[in-house]
Design an enzyme around this catalytic site. Structure first.
Site, mmCIF file in Angstrom:
data_model
loop_
_atom_site.group_PDB
_atom_site.id
_atom_site.type_symbol
_atom_site.label_atom_id
_atom_site.label_comp_id
_atom_site.label_asym_id
_atom_site.label_seq_id
_atom_site.Cartn_x
_atom_site.Cartn_y
_atom_site.Cartn_z
ATOM 1 N N TYR A 136 0.841 -1.205 0.000
ATOM 2 C CA TYR A 136 0.000 0.000 0.000
ATOM 3 C C TYR A 136 0.880 1.262 0.000
ATOM 4 C CZ TYR A 136 -3.113 3.678 1.713
ATOM 5 O OH TYR A 136 -3.810 4.856 1.868
ATOM 6 N N ARG A 151 1.383 6.920 -6.752
ATOM 7 C CA ARG A 151 0.229 7.813 -6.936
ATOM 8 C C ARG A 151 0.650 9.265 -6.748
ATOM 9 N NH1 ARG A 151 -5.178 7.105 -3.293
ATOM 10 N NH2 ARG A 151 -3.630 6.932 -1.632
ATOM 11 N N TYR A 158 -0.942 12.715 6.997
ATOM 12 C CA TYR A 158 -0.544 11.637 7.908
ATOM 13 C C TYR A 158 0.967 11.711 8.139
ATOM 14 C CZ TYR A 158 -4.890 8.792 7.457
ATOM 15 O OH TYR A 158 -6.173 8.297 7.487
ATOM 16 N N ARG A 184 -11.566 13.336 2.344
ATOM 17 C CA ARG A 184 -12.545 12.485 3.039
ATOM 18 C C ARG A 184 -13.872 12.378 2.295
ATOM 19 N NH1 ARG A 184 -9.241 9.457 6.010
ATOM 20 N NH2 ARG A 184 -7.886 10.729 7.331
ATOM 21 N N GLU A 241 -13.694 -1.153 6.322
ATOM 22 C CA GLU A 241 -13.708 0.198 5.746
ATOM 23 C C GLU A 241 -15.060 0.362 5.058
ATOM 24 O OE1 GLU A 241 -10.095 1.552 3.708
ATOM 25 O OE2 GLU A 241 -11.347 2.253 2.042
HETATM 26 C C1 3EB Z 1 -7.773 5.898 5.976
HETATM 27 O O1 3EB Z 1 -8.638 6.666 6.429
HETATM 28 C C2 3EB Z 1 -8.228 4.526 5.583
HETATM 29 O O2 3EB Z 1 -5.333 5.552 -0.022
HETATM 30 O O3 3EB Z 1 -6.920 6.209 -1.346
HETATM 31 C C3 3EB Z 1 -9.353 5.305 2.915
HETATM 32 C C4 3EB Z 1 -9.703 5.939 1.723
HETATM 33 C C5 3EB Z 1 -8.076 4.796 3.060
HETATM 34 C C6 3EB Z 1 -8.781 6.090 0.695
HETATM 35 C C7 3EB Z 1 -6.519 5.790 -0.240
HETATM 36 C C8 3EB Z 1 -7.152 4.953 2.018
HETATM 37 C C9 3EB Z 1 -7.497 5.585 0.840
HETATM 38 O O4 3EB Z 1 -6.581 6.205 5.893
HETATM 39 C C10 3EB Z 1 -7.672 4.060 4.294
#
Ligand code: 3EB
Length: 304
Positions: free
Chosen positions: A104, A111, A169, A182, A289
């Site tokens: 990932y 990306r 993050y 989000r 998820e």
């Molecule tokens: C998170 O909140 C959970 O890498 O495109 C959620 C939605 C998550 C999109 C992405 C990853 C992605 O981090 C994982």
């Protein structure tokens, strides 16, 4: 797009269809298959990482992700659908490690490099998305499989006040942050469409309730509610609620289905419009998820 994930709540597979309006045009460009009306374009792309060799400090999956995203951005430039609303990312063996990095996290490198190469924002103004893993189901490792929706009117990108933006993050989750928002709120024809990204039991940047699937479900739904509050503040009218969403619930362990489903129904109050799929989630400690979509008629005169 075909994604090899087992549906858990019924024996039949499910097919999602997006409708355009007016005459539709379809085509192929490199590895992308697409179809569009005058307003919106839907595209899919599946690319095998076996076409790439490790080299120049980039893993095959990283190069595949970069190639896929570069192709998407180039197509959208050519056809004049500059605004990305939503990506769906499906990655084989998403939690496996190779070349010293979780797959990932390799995907996140490729990306983000493509966003940067095309001069796109990697902070703030980024599309909604989800990222899930699928196993091999007895076959060879499947291709990186991505779908996307793009259009000609800028979406509103929404963040969750309970969570640090994913694009911020900290380093502990990988050398590059994931590039997604989000949710996105889009005006399409006479509708306002809300795309809630894949949402999990994360508060701040930390996973909560690592071994408690019911508590993770509750936390995930609290996150979706917080996103709905933001969306209602920005929408032409505040009509988005848990009962009107269409859900896709990605479940890591099939044995958890009954508990997740019962908790979701308890929280939503009615049996929600939901499909349950077996998938790997992008952190080992996340057990589910949930993504969601809703459309409402636009209140005329308020926006645009
Ligand atoms: C998170 O909140 C959970 O890498 O495109 C959620 C939605 C998550 C999109 C992405 C990853 C992605 O981090 C994982």
């Amino acid at each position: 797009m075909c994604v090899p994930m087992q549906r858990l709540d019924a024996g039949e597979s499910i097919c999602e269809v997006w409708h355009g309006s007016g005459p539709l045009t379809q085509g192929r460009c490199g590895d992308i298959h697409y179809r569009h009306d005058d307003e919106v374009l839907f595209g899919v792309i599946a690319l095998s990482e076996t076409l790439f060799e490790a080299g120049a400090g980039k893993t095959p999956l990283q190069q595949t992700a970069e190639s896929v995203y570069r192709q998407v951005f180039a197509l959208l430039d050519t056809l004049h659908y500059p605004y990305l609303f939503r990506f769906w990312n499906y990655i084989a063996d998403i939690n496996a490690h190779s070349f010293g990095l979780e797959r990932y996290r390799q995907f996140n490198l490729g990306r983000q490099d493509a966003f940067l190469a095309h001069g796109r924002d990697v902070v703030g103004n980024v599309p909604a998305a989800c990222a899930l893993g699928f196993g091999q189901m007895g076959l060879a490792r499947g291709p990186l499989t991505i779908a996307f929706l793009a259009g000609r009117v800028a979406p509103l990108n929404i963040e969750n006040p309970r969570q640090i933006s994913a694009y911020q993050y900290p380093q502990q989750y990988g050398p590059r942050s994931p590039t997604f928002s989000r949710a996105s709120l889009v005006r399409l024809g006479q509708d306002e469409v809300l795309f809630v990204s894949g949402t999990a039991s994360i508060v701040g940047h930390a996973t909560l309730h690592p071994a408690d699937v019911v508590a993770q479900t509750r936390e995930t739904m609290a996150n979706i509610e917080a996103v709905l509050d933001e969306a209602n503040y920005l929408a032409s009218k505040p009509g988005f609620d848990l009962a009107s969403l269409h859900y896709k619930v990605y479940v890591r362990h099939p044995a958890d289905l009954a508990q997740i489903r019962a908790e979701l129904e308890r929280i939503v109050g009615i049996a929600p419009n939901a499909v349950y799929l077996q998938a790997e989630v992008c952190r080992q400690d996340l057990l589910l998820e949930i993504e969601a979509t809703a459309a409402h008629p636009l209140l005329s005169g308020q926006r645009g």
